[in-house]
Motif scaffolding. Structure first.
Motif, PDB file in Angstrom:
ATOM      1  N   ALA A  24      -1.394  14.509   1.092  1.00 27.63           N
ATOM      2  CA  ALA A  24      -1.841  13.452   0.178  1.00 27.63           C
ATOM      3  C   ALA A  24      -1.132  12.143   0.501  1.00 27.63           C
ATOM      4  CB  ALA A  24      -1.582  13.858  -1.271  1.00 27.63           C
ATOM      5  N   GLY A  25       0.160  12.224   0.780  1.00 29.39           N
ATOM      6  CA  GLY A  25       0.911  11.026   1.143  1.00 29.39           C
ATOM      7  C   GLY A  25       0.403  10.404   2.432  1.00 29.39           C
ATOM      8  N   THR A  26       0.072  11.244   3.406  1.00 27.22           N
ATOM      9  CA  THR A  26      -0.462  10.749   4.678  1.00 27.22           C
ATOM     10  C   THR A  26      -1.817  10.092   4.470  1.00 27.22           C
ATOM     11  OG1 THR A  26       0.708  12.480   5.886  1.00 27.22           O
ATOM     12  CG2 THR A  26      -1.134  11.432   7.011  1.00 27.22           C
ATOM     13  N   GLU A  31      -5.094   5.013   3.744  1.00 29.06           N
ATOM     14  CA  GLU A  31      -5.936   4.172   2.891  1.00 29.06           C
ATOM     15  C   GLU A  31      -5.235   2.871   2.524  1.00 29.06           C
ATOM     16  OE1 GLU A  31      -9.241   2.756   1.177  1.00 29.06           O
ATOM     17  OE2 GLU A  31      -9.052   4.499   2.487  1.00 29.06           O
ATOM     18  N   ILE A  32      -3.922   2.910   2.344  1.00 31.68           N
ATOM     19  CA  ILE A  32      -3.155   1.687   2.070  1.00 31.68           C
ATOM     20  C   ILE A  32      -3.287   0.734   3.251  1.00 31.68           C
ATOM     21  CG2 ILE A  32      -0.807   0.767   1.822  1.00 31.68           C
ATOM     22  CD1 ILE A  32      -0.212   3.364   0.138  1.00 31.68           C
ATOM     23  N   ALA A  33      -3.143   1.259   4.462  1.00 33.78           N
ATOM     24  CA  ALA A  33      -3.284   0.422   5.658  1.00 33.78           C
ATOM     25  C   ALA A  33      -4.684  -0.171   5.749  1.00 33.78           C
ATOM     26  CB  ALA A  33      -2.958   1.236   6.906  1.00 33.78           C
ATOM     27  N   ALA A  34      -5.688   0.630   5.456  1.00 30.09           N
ATOM     28  CA  ALA A  34      -7.072   0.137   5.501  1.00 30.09           C
ATOM     29  C   ALA A  34      -7.302  -0.951   4.462  1.00 30.09           C
ATOM     30  CB  ALA A  34      -8.048   1.296   5.289  1.00 30.09           C
ATOM     31  N   GLU A  35      -6.762  -0.752   3.261  1.00 32.41           N
ATOM     32  CA  GLU A  35      -6.948  -1.754   2.199  1.00 32.41           C
ATOM     33  C   GLU A  35      -6.203  -3.040   2.530  1.00 32.41           C
ATOM     34  OE1 GLU A  35      -8.979  -2.812  -1.254  1.00 32.41           O
ATOM     35  OE2 GLU A  35      -9.103  -0.971  -0.115  1.00 32.41           O
ATOM     36  N   ARG A  36      -5.022  -2.923   3.123  1.00 33.32           N
ATOM     37  CA  ARG A  36      -4.293  -4.128   3.551  1.00 33.32           C
ATOM     38  C   ARG A  36      -5.087  -4.881   4.618  1.00 33.32           C
ATOM     39  NH1 ARG A  36       1.715  -1.482   3.759  1.00 33.32           N
ATOM     40  NH2 ARG A  36       2.217  -1.820   1.568  1.00 33.32           N
ATOM     41  N   GLY A  37      -5.733  -4.137   5.498  1.00 35.88           N
ATOM     42  CA  GLY A  37      -6.592  -4.762   6.501  1.00 35.88           C
ATOM     43  C   GLY A  37      -7.745  -5.510   5.868  1.00 35.88           C
ATOM     44  N   ARG A  38      -8.330  -4.928   4.822  1.00 39.90           N
ATOM     45  CA  ARG A  38      -9.415  -5.613   4.105  1.00 39.90           C
ATOM     46  C   ARG A  38      -8.903  -6.888   3.441  1.00 39.90           C
ATOM     47  NH1 ARG A  38     -11.280  -0.187   3.735  1.00 39.90           N
ATOM     48  NH2 ARG A  38     -10.001   0.373   1.961  1.00 39.90           N
ATOM     49  N   ILE A  39      -7.698  -6.823   2.880  1.00 39.73           N
ATOM     50  CA  ILE A  39      -7.118  -8.016   2.249  1.00 39.73           C
ATOM     51  C   ILE A  39      -6.897  -9.106   3.298  1.00 39.73           C
ATOM     52  CG2 ILE A  39      -5.070  -8.936   1.088  1.00 39.73           C
ATOM     53  CD1 ILE A  39      -4.864  -6.179  -0.352  1.00 39.73           C
ATOM     54  N   GLU A  40      -6.379  -8.711   4.455  1.00 45.23           N
ATOM     55  CA  GLU A  40      -6.163  -9.699   5.529  1.00 45.23           C
ATOM     56  C   GLU A  40      -7.482 -10.337   5.965  1.00 45.23           C
ATOM     57  OE1 GLU A  40      -3.999  -7.890   8.740  1.00 45.23           O
ATOM     58  OE2 GLU A  40      -2.318  -7.360   7.437  1.00 45.23           O
ATOM     59  N   ARG A  41      -8.529  -9.514   6.102  1.00 53.87           N
ATOM     60  CA  ARG A  41      -9.833 -10.065   6.481  1.00 53.87           C
ATOM     61  C   ARG A  41     -10.394 -10.957   5.388  1.00 53.87           C
ATOM     62  NH1 ARG A  41     -13.572  -6.104   7.007  1.00 53.87           N
ATOM     63  NH2 ARG A  41     -12.182  -4.423   6.476  1.00 53.87           N
ATOM     64  N   ALA A  56      -7.762  -9.696  -6.047  1.00 55.63           N
ATOM     65  CA  ALA A  56      -6.830  -9.209  -7.073  1.00 55.63           C
ATOM     66  C   ALA A  56      -6.991  -7.699  -7.286  1.00 55.63           C
ATOM     67  CB  ALA A  56      -7.045  -9.960  -8.379  1.00 55.63           C
ATOM     68  N   ASP A  57      -8.233  -7.225  -7.283  1.00 52.86           N
ATOM     69  CA  ASP A  57      -8.470  -5.789  -7.450  1.00 52.86           C
ATOM     70  C   ASP A  57      -7.947  -5.000  -6.253  1.00 52.86           C
ATOM     71  OD1 ASP A  57      -9.598  -6.080  -9.949  1.00 52.86           O
ATOM     72  OD2 ASP A  57     -11.669  -6.044  -9.208  1.00 52.86           O
ATOM     73  N   MET A  58      -8.113  -5.553  -5.048  1.00 58.44           N
ATOM     74  CA  MET A  58      -7.600  -4.871  -3.858  1.00 58.44           C
ATOM     75  C   MET A  58      -6.078  -4.791  -3.900  1.00 58.44           C
ATOM     76  SD  MET A  58     -10.080  -6.031  -0.692  1.00 58.44           S
ATOM     77  CE  MET A  58     -10.086  -7.791  -0.998  1.00 58.44           C
ATOM     78  N   ALA A  63      -1.147  -1.505  -4.824  1.00 60.43           N
ATOM     79  CA  ALA A  63       0.064  -1.248  -5.621  1.00 60.43           C
ATOM     80  C   ALA A  63      -0.005   0.131  -6.285  1.00 60.43           C
ATOM     81  CB  ALA A  63       0.243  -2.341  -6.666  1.00 60.43           C
ATOM     82  N   ALA A  64      -1.167   0.503  -6.791  1.00 64.84           N
ATOM     83  CA  ALA A  64      -1.324   1.814  -7.435  1.00 64.84           C
ATOM     84  C   ALA A  64      -1.168   2.940  -6.414  1.00 64.84           C
ATOM     85  CB  ALA A  64      -2.678   1.901  -8.117  1.00 64.84           C
ATOM     86  N   MET A  65      -1.777   2.781  -5.251  1.00 59.92           N
ATOM     87  CA  MET A  65      -1.661   3.811  -4.219  1.00 59.92           C
ATOM     88  C   MET A  65      -0.220   3.941  -3.735  1.00 59.92           C
ATOM     89  SD  MET A  65      -5.174   3.581  -1.939  1.00 59.92           S
ATOM     90  CE  MET A  65      -5.035   1.844  -1.535  1.00 59.92           C
ATOM     91  N   GLU A  66       0.474   2.808  -3.593  1.00 58.83           N
ATOM     92  CA  GLU A  66       1.872   2.858  -3.167  1.00 58.83           C
ATOM     93  C   GLU A  66       2.741   3.559  -4.202  1.00 58.83           C
ATOM     94  OE1 GLU A  66       2.262  -1.053  -0.291  1.00 58.83           O
ATOM     95  OE2 GLU A  66       2.531  -1.323  -2.449  1.00 58.83           O
ATOM     96  N   ALA A  67       2.473   3.312  -5.485  1.00 60.10           N
ATOM     97  CA  ALA A  67       3.253   3.960  -6.546  1.00 60.10           C
ATOM     98  C   ALA A  67       3.048   5.475  -6.516  1.00 60.10           C
ATOM     99  CB  ALA A  67       2.865   3.390  -7.908  1.00 60.10           C
ATOM    100  N   ILE A  68       1.817   5.903  -6.304  1.00 59.09           N
ATOM    101  CA  ILE A  68       1.537   7.341  -6.242  1.00 59.09           C
ATOM    102  C   ILE A  68       2.205   7.946  -5.018  1.00 59.09           C
ATOM    103  CG2 ILE A  68      -0.293   9.053  -5.920  1.00 59.09           C
ATOM    104  CD1 ILE A  68      -2.094   7.119  -7.569  1.00 59.09           C
ATOM    105  N   ARG A  69       2.069   7.289  -3.867  1.00 60.46           N
ATOM    106  CA  ARG A  69       2.686   7.780  -2.634  1.00 60.46           C
ATOM    107  C   ARG A  69       4.204   7.858  -2.783  1.00 60.46           C
ATOM    108  NH1 ARG A  69       2.914   3.627   1.693  1.00 60.46           N
ATOM    109  NH2 ARG A  69       4.503   2.975   0.217  1.00 60.46           N
TER     110      ARG A  69
END
Length: 83
Positions: A24-26, A31-41, A56-58, A63-69
């Motif tokens: 789950a952490g992996t 997904e965190i990396a993918a979402e950060r990529g979307r934010i950068e784009r 803002a939602d991204m 932040a939510a995914m990082e907290a869970i991880r």
């Protein structure tokens, strides 16, 4: 008339796909990396069909995914597991 349901000889748990905390952490890392990529784009006006939320939602989602991880990692560390 209803057709009879064939019962399998195995217990129900045999058919379950178990997701470990490590896996789950992996998956969250990916997904965190993918979402950060979307934010950068989004920030560079590149866009893409996969950008379906506001920035803002991204950011909140990351932040939510990082907290869970981080919770998974903390639980593993308390049990003495290493990554």
């Amino acid at each position: 008339m209803e057709e009879p349901i064939e019962q399998l000889p195995q217990a129900d748990w045999v058919d379950q796909d178990l997701l470990t905390r490590e896996l789950a952490g992996t998956l969250l890392d990916d997904e965190i990396a993918a979402e950060r990529g979307r934010i950068e784009r989004y920030d560079s006006d590149v866009g893409g069909e996969d950008i379906v939320m506001s920035r803002a939602d991204m950011v909140r989602r990351v932040a939510a995914m990082e907290a869970i991880r981080d919770g998974y990692q903390a639980a593993r560390q308390q049990k003495g597991e290493t990554r």
